[in-house]
Every structure is written in C-alpha cells, then in structure tokens.
Design an enzyme around this catalytic site. Structure first.
Site, mmCIF file in Angstrom:
data_model
loop_
_atom_site.group_PDB
_atom_site.id
_atom_site.type_symbol
_atom_site.label_atom_id
_atom_site.label_comp_id
_atom_site.label_asym_id
_atom_site.label_seq_id
_atom_site.Cartn_x
_atom_site.Cartn_y
_atom_site.Cartn_z
ATOM 1 N N GLY A 128 17.486 74.239 47.795
ATOM 2 C CA GLY A 128 16.885 75.761 47.239
ATOM 3 C C GLY A 128 15.269 75.898 48.005
ATOM 4 O O GLY A 128 15.118 76.809 47.852
ATOM 5 N N HIS A 149 15.008 70.928 46.679
ATOM 6 C CA HIS A 149 13.996 70.953 44.960
ATOM 7 C C HIS A 149 13.610 69.363 45.471
ATOM 8 O O HIS A 149 14.485 68.581 45.810
ATOM 9 C CB HIS A 149 15.374 71.082 44.182
ATOM 10 N N TYR A 153 25.120 75.619 41.528
ATOM 11 C CA TYR A 153 23.558 77.127 41.793
ATOM 12 C C TYR A 153 23.933 77.447 40.730
ATOM 13 O O TYR A 153 25.158 77.814 39.757
ATOM 14 C CB TYR A 153 23.812 77.054 43.220
HETATM 15 O O1 YXS Z 1 12.859 56.620 51.471
HETATM 16 P P1 YXS Z 1 11.319 57.519 50.680
HETATM 17 O O2 YXS Z 1 10.939 57.150 49.374
HETATM 18 O O3 YXS Z 1 10.795 57.799 52.039
HETATM 19 O O4 YXS Z 1 12.242 58.680 50.431
HETATM 20 C C1 YXS Z 1 12.576 59.466 51.300
HETATM 21 C C2 YXS Z 1 13.641 60.506 50.873
HETATM 22 O O5 YXS Z 1 14.392 60.111 49.481
HETATM 23 C C3 YXS Z 1 12.859 61.654 50.685
HETATM 24 N N1 YXS Z 1 13.210 63.384 49.969
HETATM 25 C C4 YXS Z 1 13.034 63.634 49.026
HETATM 26 N N2 YXS Z 1 12.814 63.230 47.960
HETATM 27 C C5 YXS Z 1 13.136 63.830 46.920
HETATM 28 N N3 YXS Z 1 13.927 65.257 46.857
HETATM 29 C C6 YXS Z 1 14.784 65.823 48.039
HETATM 30 N N4 YXS Z 1 14.457 66.552 48.763
HETATM 31 C C7 YXS Z 1 13.933 64.932 49.441
HETATM 32 N N5 YXS Z 1 14.737 64.508 50.971
HETATM 33 C C8 YXS Z 1 13.951 63.422 51.099
HETATM 34 O O6 YXS Z 1 11.554 61.963 51.550
HETATM 35 C C9 YXS Z 1 11.330 60.408 52.356
HETATM 36 C C10 YXS Z 1 11.750 60.749 54.022
HETATM 37 O O7 YXS Z 1 13.231 61.143 53.568
HETATM 38 P P2 YXS Z 1 14.144 60.806 54.580
HETATM 39 O O8 YXS Z 1 13.866 59.610 54.911
HETATM 40 O O9 YXS Z 1 15.849 61.442 54.903
HETATM 41 O O10 YXS Z 1 13.617 61.374 56.370
HETATM 42 P P3 YXS Z 1 14.738 61.982 57.711
HETATM 43 O O11 YXS Z 1 14.001 62.293 58.644
HETATM 44 O O12 YXS Z 1 15.239 60.982 57.909
HETATM 45 O O13 YXS Z 1 15.615 62.830 56.742
HETATM 46 C C11 YXS Z 1 14.897 64.144 56.422
HETATM 47 C C12 YXS Z 1 15.959 65.037 55.875
HETATM 48 C C13 YXS Z 1 15.845 65.644 54.863
HETATM 49 C C14 YXS Z 1 17.194 65.147 56.683
HETATM 50 C C15 YXS Z 1 16.409 64.603 55.033
HETATM 51 O O14 YXS Z 1 15.637 63.757 54.230
HETATM 52 C C16 YXS Z 1 17.467 64.576 53.707
HETATM 53 O O15 YXS Z 1 18.719 65.035 53.648
HETATM 54 N N6 YXS Z 1 17.167 65.715 52.365
HETATM 55 C C17 YXS Z 1 17.804 65.984 51.255
HETATM 56 C C18 YXS Z 1 17.854 67.241 51.129
HETATM 57 C C19 YXS Z 1 18.440 68.078 50.656
HETATM 58 O O16 YXS Z 1 19.878 67.952 50.280
HETATM 59 N N7 YXS Z 1 17.687 68.842 49.988
HETATM 60 C C20 YXS Z 1 18.371 68.831 48.189
HETATM 61 C C21 YXS Z 1 17.544 69.262 47.457
HETATM 62 S S1 YXS Z 1 18.498 69.662 46.033
HETATM 63 C C22 YXS Z 1 18.120 71.235 45.993
HETATM 64 O O17 YXS Z 1 17.309 72.180 46.986
HETATM 65 C C23 YXS Z 1 18.961 72.038 45.064
HETATM 66 C C24 YXS Z 1 18.897 71.487 43.257
HETATM 67 S S2 YXS Z 1 20.400 72.163 45.845
HETATM 68 O O18 YXS Z 1 20.952 70.770 45.537
HETATM 69 O O19 YXS Z 1 21.462 72.747 44.787
HETATM 70 O O20 YXS Z 1 20.586 73.315 46.680
#
Ligand code: YXS
Length: 259
Positions: free
Chosen positions: A108, A64, A138
């Site tokens: 998500g 998400h 969730y």
């Molecule tokens: O700093 P900038 O502006 O370049 O942005 C960064 C991150 O903030 C952004 N980004 C996201 N923005 C919005 N929503 C996201 N889910 C998201 N994930 C990342 O993308 C830019 C690059 O991210 P960065 O620097 O962390 O890249 P990386 O290669 O070091 O790491 C990749 C990941 C995917 C391991 C890391 O970005 C990460 O852990 N992202 C969050 C993954 C996550 O927890 N997703 C759950 C979102 S909430 C959701 O899906 C549901 C509501 S729930 O949680 O209930 O399941």
C-alpha cells in the site's frame, strides 16, 4: 508526533516518516499523524508538501500494517481503512505533494507514493505491489491509482508477480519522475519544490483537482461496481486470504489453494 517529523522551510513543508521499529508500516497511528500534518500545512497556506523517510533508510515503508488487517470476512481495504484515508488526503491536499524515495516501498505504500503528484527516487529505491503475495483483494480506487501511473500491462506485471522493480525501471515506465543519486536528491527535491512554490498556487490547485477528477473519470456502471465488489468479497472471504495473513504473521511462505 510519535511516528513522523515535520519541518517547514518557507512555503514548503516536509513530513518525514520515522517509525523504524515497524519499518514505517502504514498503521492507523502513523497515517493519522501524516493526515494531521497535511491539515496543518493546509492551514498554514503552504504551497508544497514533501513526503519522505529518514535519510539513508533501507525501507521507505513496509506498506499497510498487516497486524491491522482483518483475518477474513471483512473488506480489508474498505472506505475508512487508514490506507484509503491517506491516499485520499494526499490526492485532495490543495497543493503538490512530492514523494522523496529512498529504500524499498512495499504494498500500500506504493499506492501512497503514486498518489503523490511528483515522485523522486534514488537509484537504489524499489517498488513492490504485494496484494497477490498476501492474498489481498486490492480495492478499485487503488487499482485506478496504479493505472494512472503506468500502463495496464506494467500494472499487471507488478501486481501478478509481486516482485520489486527498480527506480530506473519505474522511471522508464512513467511511475517515477526522476531518479537522482542519494547525495543530490534533497537539493534536487528542494529546487523543484521552491520552483513550484513561486508559481500561482490557485492555478496549480485547480489543475491538480482537475487532473484528479479526470484521472478517476472511468465509467463504471453500478452493475460493474457491484461485480467488482463481488469478486473482491470472494477473495477476502476465502481461505487463501486467511492463509496469506496467517502466513505473514507466522513468518512462513503462504500456501494458496485457490479457494
Ligand atoms: O518480527 P518483528 O516483530 O520484529 O517484525 C518484523 C516484521 O514482521 C515487521 N513488518 C511488518 N509489520 C506489519 N506490517 C508490515 N507490512 C510489516 N513489514 C515488516 O517489521 C519487523 C522487521 O521486519 P523484517 O525482519 O522482515 O525486516 P527485513 O529488513 O528483514 O525486511 C524488510 C522487508 C520490508 C523486506 C520485510 O519486512 C517485508 O517483506 N515486509 C512486508 C512487505 C509487504 O509485503 N508489505 C505489504 C503489506 S500489506 C499491504 O500493504 C496491502 C494490504 S497489499 O498487500 O494489498 O498491497
């Protein structure tokens, strides 16, 4: 289309996520394009849809779009949330949807993949269920999607630890149909898609819908539903929820106080 690419090969359509700047985060815009593509595929009478990211990605989807989540006081995964709409669009698409997975699948996006009918992944792919990491309550149908894909014990481990699991582990527990080396995955996917496309689309459509209804047919009384919603409201009204969203945006580890 800005955030996806679509291709059609006979009776098979492919949707490729292509918003690398936001790691294919499931923002409203991207989700809207996927849903529109599925509608177009249905109008064209396609018999299989493939949902994938660009070849070689490290992140299939970051889940998400956190910047689109409310900061508190409102259900973050309500009925008309883009993620909920995407899952329903996949589940009700009148033909099989095959998820072709490379890279990390987060939050998500894991539910989105599990809502697909067949999941094919490379050995390097991973899956992480993240609500607990962010403090998100969730939603009920999402939990049922997870329950349909794995035992309650596995779902609890994934949900409570929020740690990624490997494609091989996901295959062992039944969440992934096949793990295939990256260089063979496209041909493997095409072979399954073309095989399905030669079978009866009406028979497959009816079986897919029957399985959807049956897998969702868990009796929950109105009182039980209201209790679920009360539990979820206690979470999204909490300081912990606001802290989880704030910490993500401030790029720091959240400190949950249990309130
Ligand atoms: O700093 P900038 O502006 O370049 O942005 C960064 C991150 O903030 C952004 N980004 C996201 N923005 C919005 N929503 C996201 N889910 C998201 N994930 C990342 O993308 C830019 C690059 O991210 P960065 O620097 O962390 O890249 P990386 O290669 O070091 O790491 C990749 C990941 C995917 C391991 C890391 O970005 C990460 O852990 N992202 C969050 C993954 C996550 O927890 N997703 C759950 C979102 S909430 C959701 O899906 C549901 C509501 S729930 O949680 O209930 O399941």
């Amino acid at each position: 289309m800005d955030f996806i690419r679509t291709t059609i090969d006979g009776p098979v359509g492919t949707i490729t996520l292509n918003n690398p700047r936001k790691l294919n985060a499931l923002c409203e815009h991207l989700v809207g394009e996927i849903i529109q593509a599925l509608h177009d595929f249905e109008k064209a009478g396609l018999r299989v849809a493939i949902l994938r990211a660009m070849p070689g990605v490290k992140v299939w989807s970051a889940g998400h779009d956190v910047s689109e989540l409310p900061e508190g006081g409102r259900d973050p995964l309500g009925w008309d949330d883009p993620l909920r709409e995407l899952v329903r669009a996949i589940e009700t698409f009148p033909a099989p949807v095959i998820a072709l997975i490379e890279g990390g699948v987060w939050g998500g996006a894991v539910e989105t993949v599990l809502a697909c009918d067949i999941v094919l992944a490379t050995p390097e792919a991973t899956f992480a269920v993240t609500p607990a990491k962010l403090g998100v309550p969730y939603n009920i149908s999402g939990m049922m999607t997870f329950m349909s894909a794995g035992s309650a014990r596995i779902v609890k481990e994934l949900a409570f630890t929020a740690r990624p699991i490997s494609a091989e582990r996901a295959e062992r527990v039944g969440m992934v149909n096949h793990v295939v080396p990256a260089e063979k995955l496209e041909a493997f996917t095409a072979d399954i898609a073309q095989t399905i496309a030669q079978n009866s689309p009406l028979s497959i459509r009816s079986m897919k819908e029957c399985l959807r209804v049956l897998s969702g047919a868990k009796p929950v009384s109105p009182r039980g539903f209201e209790r679920f919603q009360g539990l979820r409201r206690m979470v999204y009204d909490s300081e912990d929820y606001a802290e989880g969203i704030r910490a993500f945006k401030e790029k720091r580890k959240p400190v949950f106080i249990g309130g």
